[in-house]
Design an enzyme around this catalytic site. Structure first.
Site, PDB file in Angstrom:
ATOM      1  N   ASP A  27      57.319  14.052  10.831  1.00 18.34           N
ATOM      2  CA  ASP A  27      57.469  13.356   9.545  1.00 18.34           C
ATOM      3  C   ASP A  27      58.851  13.609   8.933  1.00 18.34           C
ATOM      4  O   ASP A  27      59.469  14.640   9.183  1.00 18.34           O
ATOM      5  CB  ASP A  27      56.363  13.833   8.583  1.00 18.34           C
ATOM      6  CG  ASP A  27      56.186  12.894   7.412  1.00 18.34           C
ATOM      7  OD1 ASP A  27      56.680  11.741   7.469  1.00 18.34           O
ATOM      8  OD2 ASP A  27      55.556  13.306   6.420  1.00 18.34           O
ATOM      9  N   ASN A  75      50.067   3.279   9.178  1.00 18.35           N
ATOM     10  CA  ASN A  75      51.479   2.898   9.088  1.00 18.35           C
ATOM     11  C   ASN A  75      51.716   1.383   9.103  1.00 18.35           C
ATOM     12  O   ASN A  75      52.820   0.919   8.790  1.00 18.35           O
ATOM     13  CB  ASN A  75      52.314   3.584  10.182  1.00 18.35           C
ATOM     14  CG  ASN A  75      52.515   5.071   9.960  1.00 18.35           C
ATOM     15  OD1 ASN A  75      52.604   5.857  10.904  1.00 18.35           O
ATOM     16  ND2 ASN A  75      52.603   5.501   8.701  1.00 18.35           N
TER      17      ASN A  75
HETATM   18  C1  IPE Z   1      52.055  10.633   9.382  1.00 17.97           C
HETATM   19  O1  IPE Z   1      53.140  10.458   8.545  1.00 17.97           O
HETATM   20  C2  IPE Z   1      52.147   9.697  10.544  1.00 17.97           C
HETATM   21  C3  IPE Z   1      53.221   9.960  11.502  1.00 17.97           C
HETATM   22  C4  IPE Z   1      54.046  10.975  11.481  1.00 17.97           C
HETATM   23  C5  IPE Z   1      53.339   9.000  12.563  1.00 17.97           C
HETATM   24  P1  IPE Z   1      53.088   9.496   7.267  1.00 17.97           P
HETATM   25  O2  IPE Z   1      54.422   9.598   6.630  1.00 17.97           O
HETATM   26  O3  IPE Z   1      52.607   8.166   7.647  1.00 17.97           O
HETATM   27  O4  IPE Z   1      51.961  10.200   6.366  1.00 17.97           O
HETATM   28  P2  IPE Z   1      51.728  10.126   4.797  1.00 17.97           P
HETATM   29  O5  IPE Z   1      51.701   8.679   4.426  1.00 17.97           O
HETATM   30  O6  IPE Z   1      52.856  10.845   4.148  1.00 17.97           O
HETATM   31  O7  IPE Z   1      50.429  10.830   4.581  1.00 17.97           O
HETATM   32  C1  IPE Z   2      57.612   9.675  10.186  1.00 17.27           C
HETATM   33  O1  IPE Z   2      58.628   9.543   9.253  1.00 17.27           O
HETATM   34  C2  IPE Z   2      57.588   8.572  11.192  1.00 17.27           C
HETATM   35  C3  IPE Z   2      56.486   7.606  11.008  1.00 17.27           C
HETATM   36  C4  IPE Z   2      55.511   7.733  10.144  1.00 17.27           C
HETATM   37  C5  IPE Z   2      56.498   6.413  11.856  1.00 17.27           C
HETATM   38  P1  IPE Z   2      58.423   8.712   7.919  1.00 17.27           P
HETATM   39  O2  IPE Z   2      58.819   7.294   8.176  1.00 17.27           O
HETATM   40  O3  IPE Z   2      57.050   8.884   7.386  1.00 17.27           O
HETATM   41  O4  IPE Z   2      59.474   9.406   6.965  1.00 17.27           O
HETATM   42  P2  IPE Z   2      59.291   9.730   5.421  1.00 17.27           P
HETATM   43  O5  IPE Z   2      58.015  10.511   5.288  1.00 17.27           O
HETATM   44  O6  IPE Z   2      59.217   8.421   4.710  1.00 17.27           O
HETATM   45  O7  IPE Z   2      60.496  10.529   5.070  1.00 17.27           O
HETATM   46 MG    MG Z   3      56.216  10.204   6.145  1.00 16.33          MG
END
Ligand code: IPE
Ligand code: IPE
Ligand code: MG
Length: 249
Positions: A27, A75
């Site tokens: 993340d 997502n």
């Molecule tokens: C979890 O991260 C999913 C992945 C790392 C693929 P998200 O960024 O989607 O999770 P939330 O929305 O902060 O809970």
């Molecule tokens: C994790 O990084 C990757 C996916 C969830 C695909 P994020 O896209 O959630 O990055 P932040 O949490 O917005 O920084």
């Molecule tokens: Mg994230």
């Protein structure tokens, strides 16, 4: 009285073994890009580049199974631009990395629901699984359109169908039954779950499988995650006292 040995493979009362299966919620890509004034996809590309080094570090650290969360069932709520960009990144990643993964002894598997993914991507995933099926040095599992609740729902559907068809007796359903229907059926449970980016939540990742996992929530954003950080977390796991509900001396 002798306690029954816990069922996890990484436990070894005689020493301080490392985690056999590490799962990572990668993340923080978006925030990493924003801090640089760049679009979110720039962060996703930087994040994808980190994966190879972490996979390569596994054998020396004794990590046999690495499972990474690449795209959740939630997502899809992101903008069409980001979702399309991520899907094309996954295709690119497979094209670019397939040969190296195969040659380095990595067995690749995907978990998650493939039905919603486009046919071309699914064909590439199938091909990568097939071309690495004989490997056993590291088992890399990529969670793509994965969500635990979705996985358990799909598993329950198949389980219920087996009951309806007379293949399964409801009275025999126990803790060993559901895991046989999960996407992770061939994998051991994770011993250590790492989440980067400072969020202390699970976000629907491996809920059943991680019932007794150790967790590490670290502030580092995924594109800044290095082998050294990975090694430190893996080593500090050895110092944990996993009791599995029992009492240790
Ligand atoms: C979890 O991260 C999913 C992945 C790392 C693929 P998200 O960024 O989607 O999770 P939330 O929305 O902060 O809970
Ligand atoms: C994790 O990084 C990757 C996916 C969830 C695909 P994020 O896209 O959630 O990055 P932040 O949490 O917005 O920084
Ligand atoms: Mg994230």
């Amino acid at each position: 009285m002798t306690q029954a040995a816990p069922k996890t493979q990484a436990s070894d009362p005689g020493g301080a073994p490392g985690p056999r299966h590490v799962a990572i919620i990668m993340d923080g890509n978006g925030r990493w890009a924003r801090a640089r004034g760049r679009p979110r996809l720039f962060g996703h590309h930087a994040g994808a580049k980190r994966v190879r080094e972490i996979v390569e570090a596994c054998p020396d650290l004794g990590v046999k199974y690495l499972t990474i969360f690449a795209f959740s069932t939630e997502n899809w709520k992101r903008t069409q631009t980001e979702v399309a960009g991520l899907m094309s990144l996954f295709r690119r990643y497979i094209t670019k990395e397939a040969r190296a993964l195969r040659d380095e002894g990595v067995r690749v598997r995907f978990i998650g629901d493939r039905v919603k993914l486009d046919d071309k991507l699914v064909a590439m995933m199938d091909e990568l699984e097939g071309m690495t099926a004989h490997n056993d040095r590291v088992h890399l599992t990529i969670a793509l359109n994965y969500g635990s609740r979705d996985e358990v729902s799909r598993a329950t559907q198949r389980l219920a169908q087996d009951v309806a068809d007379g293949r399964l007796d409801p009275a025999e359903v126990d803790e060993e039954t559901l895991p046989r229907y999960l996407d992770t059926r061939v994998l051991p449970d994770p011993d250590l779950v790492i989440r980067t980016s400072g969020e202390a939540r699970i976000s629907n990742f491996l809920l059943w499988q991680s019932a007794y996992a150790e967790y590490e929530f670290i502030d580092t954003l995924w594109p800044d995650f290095t082998c050294d950080i990975f090694a430190r977390l893996v080593r500090s796991y050895g110092a944990r006292d996993r009791r599995f509900g029992a009492v240790t001396a």
